[in-house]
Write an enzyme that holds these catalytic residues in place. Sequence first.
Site, mmCIF file in Angstrom:
data_model
loop_
_atom_site.group_PDB
_atom_site.id
_atom_site.type_symbol
_atom_site.label_atom_id
_atom_site.label_comp_id
_atom_site.label_asym_id
_atom_site.label_seq_id
_atom_site.Cartn_x
_atom_site.Cartn_y
_atom_site.Cartn_z
ATOM 1 N N LYS A 297 11.099 -4.393 -8.667
ATOM 2 C CA LYS A 297 9.116 -4.100 -8.624
ATOM 3 C C LYS A 297 8.832 -4.114 -9.501
ATOM 4 O O LYS A 297 7.840 -4.037 -9.847
ATOM 5 C CB LYS A 297 8.657 -4.519 -7.603
ATOM 6 C CG LYS A 297 9.394 -4.993 -6.094
ATOM 7 C CD LYS A 297 8.837 -4.198 -4.999
ATOM 8 C CE LYS A 297 9.013 -5.139 -3.809
ATOM 9 N NZ LYS A 297 8.405 -5.057 -2.258
ATOM 10 N N LEU B 140 -1.417 -6.747 -1.932
ATOM 11 C CA LEU B 140 -1.940 -5.329 -3.105
ATOM 12 C C LEU B 140 -2.105 -6.328 -4.026
ATOM 13 O O LEU B 140 -1.563 -7.260 -4.770
ATOM 14 C CB LEU B 140 -1.294 -4.393 -2.939
ATOM 15 C CG LEU B 140 -1.157 -3.877 -1.979
ATOM 16 C CD1 LEU B 140 -0.415 -2.414 -1.155
ATOM 17 C CD2 LEU B 140 -2.375 -3.147 -0.599
ATOM 18 N N GLY C 150 6.037 -7.884 5.568
ATOM 19 C CA GLY C 150 4.599 -8.998 6.481
ATOM 20 C C GLY C 150 4.422 -9.704 6.609
ATOM 21 O O GLY C 150 3.741 -10.378 4.914
ATOM 22 N N ALA D 75 3.077 -7.113 -1.858
ATOM 23 C CA ALA D 75 2.678 -7.981 -1.083
ATOM 24 C C ALA D 75 0.935 -8.987 -0.992
ATOM 25 O O ALA D 75 0.896 -8.917 -2.573
ATOM 26 C CB ALA D 75 2.646 -8.157 0.335
#
Length: 812
Positions: free
Chosen positions: A680, A611, A794, A609
């Site tokens: 990822k 980060l 989110g 996200a």
Amino acid sequence: MQVLKFGGTSVASAENIRKSIAIAAAAKQGPVIMVVSALGGTTDALIGIGRAAATADGAYRETLNQLEERHLGVAQELSADGQGPESALVRAQFEELRQLCNGIFALGELSTRTLDKLMSYGELLSSRLVASVAAAQGLDAVWADARQLIRTNSRFGMAEVDMAVTERLVAGFNAQHPAAMWVVPGFIGADAQGVTTTLGRGGSDYTAALLAAALKAHVLEIWTDVSGMMTADPRLVRSARPIARISYQEAMELSHFGAKVLYPPTIQPVMRRGIPLWIKNTFAPADYGTLVEVEPPRTAAVVQGISSIGNLALLNLEGSGMVGVPGFSMRLFAALARERINVVLITQSSSEHSICVGVNEPDTTPAQVAVDQEFAVEIAAGRIEPLRPERGLAIVALVGENMKDHPGISGKLFGALGQNGINIRATAQGASEKNISTVIRAADVRKAVNVLHEAFFEATGKQVNLFLLGPGNVGSKLLEQLAQQQRHLLEKLGLQLRVVAIANSRHCLVNEAGLDLTTWPAELGEAPPLPLADFTQLIIDRNLRNSILVDVTADPAAAGCYAQLLEKSVAVVACNKVACSSDYASYARLKSLSKEFNASFLFETNVGAALPIIGTLNDLTRSGDVVRRMEAVLSGTLNFVFNHYDGTRPFAEVVRQAQIEGYTEPDPRLDLSGSDVARKILILAREAGQAMEMSDIQIEPFLPPACLAGDVAAFYSQMAAHEAHFRALYDAATAAGKRLKFVARYADGKATVGLQQVALGHDLYDLRGKDNVVLFYTDRYIAQPLVVKGAGAGAEVTASGVFADIIRAARL
């Protein structure tokens, strides 16, 4: 003595004529000369009438009648009762015109001499009207026939002026009318036999300059429809602004390269006499305009203006037989001169292997024929190649006295163009350093001029144009953040972010001026559909500066468009993980294209996200560190699920809560199967320098196989049916005093993902909520890892990560 020239728009109507006369009257503190152009559009109409008559097209009569009606309308409006002498004057002139046109029709021929005679009626009509109205207003106005003042040779179409004779004729007329307001038709003169000639298109400016020089006027004013020379063409650059003061040399450079408010030869007579030239706006006379002087006050501005000319072709003469052999350049230019072809730009390689010249595009074919004939022997012998023309080009030039001895201007110019994918076909700079010219595609002119104007003139902000794919949960949050932060970005970072297009699978909303970020949802619902391939082509065709594709989808087809855009120097910001987790060759190609075409390819949100995981990893590797091992929790969804599952509620219910709160992918099976985490860690391994494929990632599933069969509804049903399995996993970890974490590991070129029991004291043990964490073990961080930790899921957080990537791309 003042000389004021009024252009075609300044005398295009009765109202404008009155304005022009009022301006001249207000300036009359001594002798004043008004030089006037034809009513706007008249000269083109007369040329069309003559050509139609010469080809026996009887339609010329109707066009002539329409032109007469226009002039009569102006004359009647200028007369107090509508029946003044102006109307009779117009009718008399048009009677002469009809006779001339009828003769052209009868002969079926339009010579350059006859065309000059025909075109002269535009200025003769307008100047007589102005003189008559000025006299009726009580001004001491006298009409002065330019054919009795401007002596030229007999080169019809663009006659050359005999300055000595012209100055004597002007002095003689001045002696007879020393205090009067002269009204003079621009553009025309006469040869020694009294035959009417013209001074070339834009020649009314030249007429005014000749009169100003002959009378040693203290100023020459050019009144037009813009407030002076501009920093760029305002039709191309909305933020272009007037240049207050400029030198003759700079004005000459700008006018040569397309500044339409000034006809290039105009400057010569007044510059020779040191007479200031003031460009003013008839419709905003209070505006300062542009004052052209011998030595204007020095300013801090390095570049005075940006100009451009289109319809250009490059002619490349190449061959090893040219090296060290004198005379090739002379023969090239002589061949072009014999065909009366003007050379706009010249450049030659230091190896002498090639000479490149720019000519007006209509001259390309005759130029090619002439040069190939001149060098026929050398071409036949293979010593040089046949001339290679390249059409569809334009010149964009930077102009400024202060560029001399000022390092970095060329670098800034080339850098700004290169960052926007504008290829430079040729470049030229004179030793005076007042002009740096670049040849580019004509299709890129608007983009190039805006890019350069932004780089050299605008302190307010860099315009960035965003094309957004996927206004779903994350996309809509991103648009909210953009709307909230637009003013802040402009004030603090100098960035003017504009969302130009928003597209989903059903609709595409486009506005090149920028979409309203408060009303887009309703407008998008009414917008037509646009296939993805057409959306990509739209980005390319709009060719806007500083363009960025923002992909907030999970669509493989969208990822397939990245290469095409990067090749056009369009930056890509991808929330979509598909491109970077597909086959390694495709990933490597995108990275290579980004570097080759200087277009950002940013995908920070692919992993954590908002980060800064990829950014931190890139900083490590760029500084020479080597990543030996990575250990991470990379799924905010799975961390949320295992942090909230304690056996008191069914596992399926906790997963559904995560989906409702927006932490999962649209299909939660991607998260719980481990495939999303595998993507990822694959991306991180690649960014660490490993050429890995998805098949190299070992996935250790924790879901019963039945949970992944069927659709999403079946997925939830099977999880509920296997609640005992999930409870057993939880109980086993709890009994051992450990916690469940879905962990991705990379070490020694290998990677695994799977559910792990993490003991107290481990960096992953206290990871709460939807947080992600990555532990980097490197040559510099051996025993104690570098830790990046924070919220990793989110819509709001992910949108902020995309936003951050947009800012990075925009600031490069």
